[in-house]
Design a protein around this motif. Sequence first.
Motif, mmCIF file in Angstrom:
data_model
loop_
_atom_site.group_PDB
_atom_site.id
_atom_site.type_symbol
_atom_site.label_atom_id
_atom_site.label_comp_id
_atom_site.label_asym_id
_atom_site.label_seq_id
_atom_site.Cartn_x
_atom_site.Cartn_y
_atom_site.Cartn_z
ATOM 1 N N PRO A 4 0.838 -1.206 0.000
ATOM 2 C CA PRO A 4 0.000 0.000 0.000
ATOM 3 C C PRO A 4 0.868 1.250 0.000
ATOM 4 N N ARG A 5 0.411 2.267 -0.655
ATOM 5 C CA ARG A 5 1.153 3.530 -0.738
ATOM 6 C C ARG A 5 0.280 4.643 -0.177
ATOM 7 N N TYR A 6 0.893 5.461 0.624
ATOM 8 C CA TYR A 6 0.167 6.554 1.262
ATOM 9 C C TYR A 6 0.918 7.852 1.039
ATOM 10 N N GLY A 7 0.247 8.926 1.219
ATOM 11 C CA GLY A 7 0.920 10.216 1.236
ATOM 12 C C GLY A 7 1.110 10.850 -0.113
ATOM 13 N N PHE A 8 2.289 10.716 -0.659
ATOM 14 C CA PHE A 8 2.654 11.443 -1.870
ATOM 15 C C PHE A 8 1.796 11.081 -3.070
ATOM 16 N N VAL A 9 1.359 9.871 -3.173
ATOM 17 C CA VAL A 9 0.603 9.436 -4.347
ATOM 18 C C VAL A 9 -0.681 10.234 -4.512
ATOM 19 N N GLY A 10 -1.348 10.537 -3.417
ATOM 20 C CA GLY A 10 -2.606 11.262 -3.487
ATOM 21 C C GLY A 10 -2.466 12.769 -3.606
ATOM 22 N N LEU A 11 -1.258 13.278 -3.488
ATOM 23 C CA LEU A 11 -1.050 14.722 -3.542
ATOM 24 C C LEU A 11 -0.863 15.208 -4.971
ATOM 25 N N PRO A 12 -1.291 16.431 -5.233
ATOM 26 C CA PRO A 12 -0.964 17.011 -6.532
ATOM 27 C C PRO A 12 0.550 17.244 -6.606
ATOM 28 N N PRO A 13 1.141 17.142 -7.780
ATOM 29 C CA PRO A 13 2.594 17.303 -7.904
ATOM 30 C C PRO A 13 3.131 18.603 -7.311
ATOM 31 N N HIS A 16 4.350 18.162 -3.615
ATOM 32 C CA HIS A 16 5.382 17.186 -3.246
ATOM 33 C C HIS A 16 6.534 17.820 -2.469
ATOM 34 N N VAL A 17 6.992 18.976 -2.881
ATOM 35 C CA VAL A 17 8.108 19.635 -2.190
ATOM 36 C C VAL A 17 7.699 20.022 -0.776
ATOM 37 N N THR A 18 6.502 20.552 -0.628
ATOM 38 C CA THR A 18 6.013 20.940 0.703
ATOM 39 C C THR A 18 5.901 19.728 1.615
ATOM 40 N N ALA A 19 5.344 18.641 1.099
ATOM 41 C CA ALA A 19 5.198 17.425 1.901
ATOM 42 C C ALA A 19 6.560 16.867 2.298
ATOM 43 N N PHE A 20 7.520 16.919 1.394
ATOM 44 C CA PHE A 20 8.867 16.445 1.714
ATOM 45 C C PHE A 20 9.479 17.284 2.831
ATOM 46 N N ARG A 21 9.316 18.582 2.760
ATOM 47 C CA ARG A 21 9.858 19.465 3.811
ATOM 48 C C ARG A 21 9.206 19.185 5.159
ATOM 49 N N VAL A 22 7.913 18.908 5.151
ATOM 50 C CA VAL A 22 7.218 18.577 6.401
ATOM 51 C C VAL A 22 7.776 17.278 6.979
#
Length: 57
Positions: A4-13, A16-22
């Motif tokens: 199962p994959r969570y997180g980045f897959v459901g985000l708009p591209p 991605h940078v913001t989620a990585f920083r978090v």
Amino acid sequence: MDPPRYGFVGLPPAEHVTAFRVLVSVFAVTGTRRRETYCKGACGHTWHNLPPTPERP
């Protein structure tokens, strides 16, 4: 079967940078707390006692 994959897959591209920083911020906080509790004093992990990085010109 794919894991199962969570997180980045459901985000708009664009997010991605913001989620990585978090995630990096969360890991920094949890790493600091772990070092202050579990590794305080008698820790044998060599990476907690690295020499300072030399400054670059």
